[in-house]
Write an enzyme that holds these catalytic residues in place. Structure first.
Site, short mmCIF file in Angstrom:
data_model
loop_
_atom_site.label_atom_id
_atom_site.label_comp_id
_atom_site.label_asym_id
_atom_site.label_seq_id
_atom_site.Cartn_x
_atom_site.Cartn_y
_atom_site.Cartn_z
N GLU A 340 -3.14 10.60 -2.08
CA GLU A 340 -3.17 9.24 -2.59
C GLU A 340 -4.56 8.65 -2.31
OE1 GLU A 340 0.41 7.12 -1.94
OE2 GLU A 340 -0.19 5.57 -3.35
N GLU A 624 2.57 3.50 8.31
CA GLU A 624 2.97 2.88 7.05
C GLU A 624 4.36 2.22 7.19
OE1 GLU A 624 3.27 5.72 3.88
OE2 GLU A 624 3.24 4.16 2.35
C1 BGC Z 1 0.76 2.88 -1.11
C2 BGC Z 1 0.90 1.50 -0.59
C3 BGC Z 1 0.84 0.61 -1.79
C4 BGC Z 1 2.08 0.90 -2.54
C5 BGC Z 1 2.39 -0.01 -3.65
C6 BGC Z 1 1.93 3.17 -1.95
O1 BGC Z 1 1.98 4.43 -2.44
O2 BGC Z 1 0.56 3.81 -0.10
O3 BGC Z 1 0.28 1.19 0.54
O4 BGC Z 1 0.58 -0.70 -1.58
O5 BGC Z 1 2.14 2.23 -2.93
O6 BGC Z 1 3.68 -0.07 -3.76
#
Ligand code: BGC
Length: 742
Positions: A340, A624
């Site tokens: 990501e 997270e």
């Molecule tokens: C990210 C988040 C982001 C989110 C949005 C994720 O995959 O890691 O931090 O804000 O998607 O929903």
């Protein structure tokens, strides 16, 4: 960059390998100054006569490549000598060509490496000479066989570089070249290996004791052709084995074939998020002393420090700092490890204030905001993350995410006091406001749309990503909040904001009529259907905190709302149930409504969800999820489980602003009107820290003794600050050192 310089490319398909573009410069006597400009489609290393020119890594960085690519300028005067000098730009795939996000095929911006170069030589007596990248440059192979942002690098040091042929002009590149003005990504902390573990499954693992973004340097002398291969991961699983599930498809593996001499191994065109490396291949017994982890992040000046005698809070703050370092790798990323690593707007928005206290982020964010502006669509909406990955774009954006367009400039203005950040970003902000204005059927509300809501809040039950607070509530509240900031900023730079002021009055009124009843939040029955399916609740910790933080409650209502919030937290076992949107607001609204002890209770909670739960479970960065790692050692999920996500690190702003009490009046910026209002708590024992403001360094510390609290406050020369010590009348002070005891 000079207009006569041409983008150049290899004469044949070089696949995934990094290539070297090689030119030369003939230097005569009397050279006064030599200044080189370099850029690439990919990421590059620039060498003069075989020596690396700068410690920059991953240059030219990641921008909205369809709009602009940055070039870097280097003074190479001291690296040149009379006669022929070799100039070399080696280019790996980088963001331009690696698979990104779900676009697993890669080659998203280009299908081959390209470079562009310019050198200006200035001689005594005024003579100048120029060197450009052109068809006279050669293209050579390099030892880097493959290199990708997520997957890592493969290097073969046994193969001598081979001439591929003369470079061709790359006519396919039509992009604006802009000068680099933010700090380059460079190597920072070097972290020695702490221990070598043999895992229960027999694998050999090195533990660096700190999660970070960067790479590992290995010093080794082996036989030619022997191999070293290491994989990177953030955590071990419950049995103590190397765990890569949360990396999803990112391989994070570096592999080297040794030269036969003394090798210093490290990748050139990739980076990883890790605390541990697994030794997949190694000749003989690995010694931990051969391994050093190197942190990579954008150069920024450190401005904010905090320490506390409470070891948990102290570690929490250090985790926030490491979260910032690990995710300020040219763009503000959500995380540095899985497939990501994107510039998610919502994450950047919630963390911007904290980030800008710990480091001077003005140029870092300025660069990113310029890309956000470049990617803004005709309807004013901005992408969910920036730079947007080709093929991943969707219409619109979520509330709380797209608001980065307004909130980041606001936080930068507040932190550094420079109105130019408002001027530069005014069209970006206005566009986002107009987008919200036109979104949905209601002019003064934002109803419907695709929102992330209170992302990862725990109040919607196990397994839910979107919290229980109605997304229409959050969207309409952000509409009002961003609009209020936009009006303030417009006034600062002398724009006529009367139309937007009127709009704000209507938006705030509509919000109150729709989402509040008797001073409390209510669910809007005609709101988005999806909200109902998610067991939407009216009164949540987040909805209450939003009413207070975004000034949607009237003064007479605030007390009852704050009381309700305290009660909600109590009902939840003294814990929060908030996600990305609600969490950063909790402590500030509790303490501003007089619930300082309750704010500390929440800060010091150690059961999940809490900031200290990860600390007590060995975290060295921010997680997270509140329960990324459960008490039984299992993970909440493989899918979305980063152990280095800075969003919840936003709590550190409260440590500066309330625990230390370094703040500023509502209507000022850049600490031109500082207020020092520390709010100590015995459970911390002591706290101390400083903030380097545009007007100098403010230092605050307090310490509990048996019967009293002793405060030490340091105000820089030329600054006038209001000091509000609990139990003492407020005083105005000028530069100097002050001690108070209560
Ligand atoms: C990210 C988040 C982001 C989110 C949005 C994720 O995959 O890691 O931090 O804000 O998607 O929903």
């Amino acid at each position: 960059m000079n207009r006569k310089s041409k983008w150049i490319m290899p004469p044949e398909d070089t696949g995934s390998a990094a290539v070297e573009f090689r030119g030369s410069a003939d230097i005569a006597g009397g050279l006064k100054r030599a200044s080189a400009c370099v850029s690439a489609m990919g990421v590059y290393k620039f060498r003069v006569n075989g020596r690396e020119v700068s410690s920059a890594v991953l240059a030219p960085g990641w921008t909205s490549y369809k709009n602009r690519v940055l070039y870097q300028r280097y003074d190479i005067t001291d690296m040149l000598s009379e006669g022929k000098n070799t100039l070399s730009v080696s280019v790996g795939k980088g963001w331009a060509r690696s698979p990104l996000s779900l676009m697993r095929e890669g080659n998203l911006y280009a299908d081959h490496p390209s470079a562009i170069f310019y050198l200006k030589l200035e001689y005594e007596g005024g003579k100048t000479k120029e060197v450009f990248s052109d068809g006279k440059w050669e293209v050579w192979t390099t030892p880097v066989i493959n290199s990708e942002i997520y997957d890592g690098e493969t290097v073969d040091l046994t193969v001598a570089p081979r001439l591929i042929g003369e470079a061709l002009p790359d006519k396919g590149i039509d992009v604006r070249l802009a000068p680099q003005y933010s700090g380059l990504v460079t190597e920072h902390e070097r972290v020695a290996a702490r221990r070598l573990i043999t895992a229960p499954n027999g694998e050999k693992i090195i533990d660096f004791g700190q999660n970070l973004a960067g790479y590992v340097e290995i010093r080794i002398t082996g036989k030619a052709g022997e191999r070293v291969s290491i994989s990177h991961a953030e955590v071990l699983d419950k049995d103590g084995n190397f765990y890569t599930g949360n990396l999803r498809e990112a391989k994070q593996r570096d592999t080297y074939t040794l030269s036969g001499g003394r090798d210093v191994l490290k990748p050139s065109y990739t980076y990883h998020g890790f605390r541990y490396v697994r030794i997949d291949e190694f000749p003989g017994e690995p010694a931990p002393s051969a391994f050093t982890a190197i942190a990579l992040y954008s150069d920024m000046k450190r401005t904010g420090y905090f320490t506390s005698a409470n070891q948990d809070v102290d570690r929490l703050f250090r985790n926030v700092v490491w979260g910032e370092r690990s995710n300020f790798v040219d763009i503000p990323t959500d995380c540095p490890q899985r497939d990501e690593r994107l510039g998610w707007t919502g994450d950047a928005q919630v963390f911007c204030r904290t980030a800008s206290m710990i480091y001077d982020t003005s140029r870092f964010f300025d660069k990113w905001l310029a890309d956000l502006a470049a990617e803004q669509r005709a309807d004013g909406s901005v992408p969910r993350f920036c730079p947007m990955v080709p093929g991943m774009d969707e219409e619109g954006n979520s509330a709380g995410w797209g608001d980065a367009a307004v909130i980041c400039p606001w936080e930068l203005y507040r932190a550094y006091g420079d109105p130019d950040v408002i001027r530069r970003n005014f069209p970006l902000m206005r566009g986002w406001i107009e987008y919200m204005h036109s979104a949905g059927d209601e002019e003064y509300l934002w109803i419907g749309g695709n929102h992330f809501g209170d992302w990862l809040a725990t109040d919607a039950g196990e397994g839910a990503y979107v919290g229980a607070t109605q997304t229409d509530f959050i969207a309409s509240a952000y509409y009002a909040y961003s609009l209020s900031l936009f009006v303030k900023m417009g006034q600062v730079i002398g724009e006529d904001m009367t139309g937007y002021e009127k709009l704000y009055t209507s938006v705030r009124r509509a919000f109150r009529e729709t989402f509040m009843s008797s001073g409390m939040p209510v669910v809007y029955k005609k709101g988005d259907g999806a909200n109902k399916a998610r067991r939407t609740k009216a009164v949540t910790q987040t909805s209450l905190a939003i009413l207070l933080a975004f000034d949607l409650a009237d003064p007479g209502e605030r007390g009852a709302i704050a009381k309700k919030l305290v009660a909600q937290i109590k009902e939840n076992g003294g814990k929060m149930s908030t996600g990305f949107i609600g969490t950063p607001l909790l402590l500030p609204v509790l303490s501003s409504e007089g619930y300082v002890t309750e704010a500390y209770n929440l800060l010091l909670q150690t059961k999940a969800p809490s900031w200290l739960y990860p600390v007590r479970h060995g975290a060295t960065t921010m997680w997270e999820h509140w329960d990324s790692l459960r008490t039984d050692g299992t993970f909440w999920s493989d899918d979305m489980n980063s152990f280095n996500h800075y969003a919840y690190g936003a709590v550190a702003a409260w440590l500066f602003e309330t625990a230390l009490g370094i703040r500023q009046t509502e209507d000022s910026a850049g600490y031109s009107q500082p207020v020092i209002a520390p709010r100590p708590d015995r459970r911390l024992g002591s706290a101390s820290g400083s903030l380097d403001t545009p007007h100098g360094k403010i230092g605050v510390s307090w310490q509990y003794t048996d019967e009293s609290v002793r405060y030490e406050i340091s105000i820089p020369d030329g600054m006038c600050a209001r000091v509000e010590i609990p139990g003492k009348p407020p005083v105005n002070v000028t530069g100097g050192e002050y001690i108070y005891t209560t």
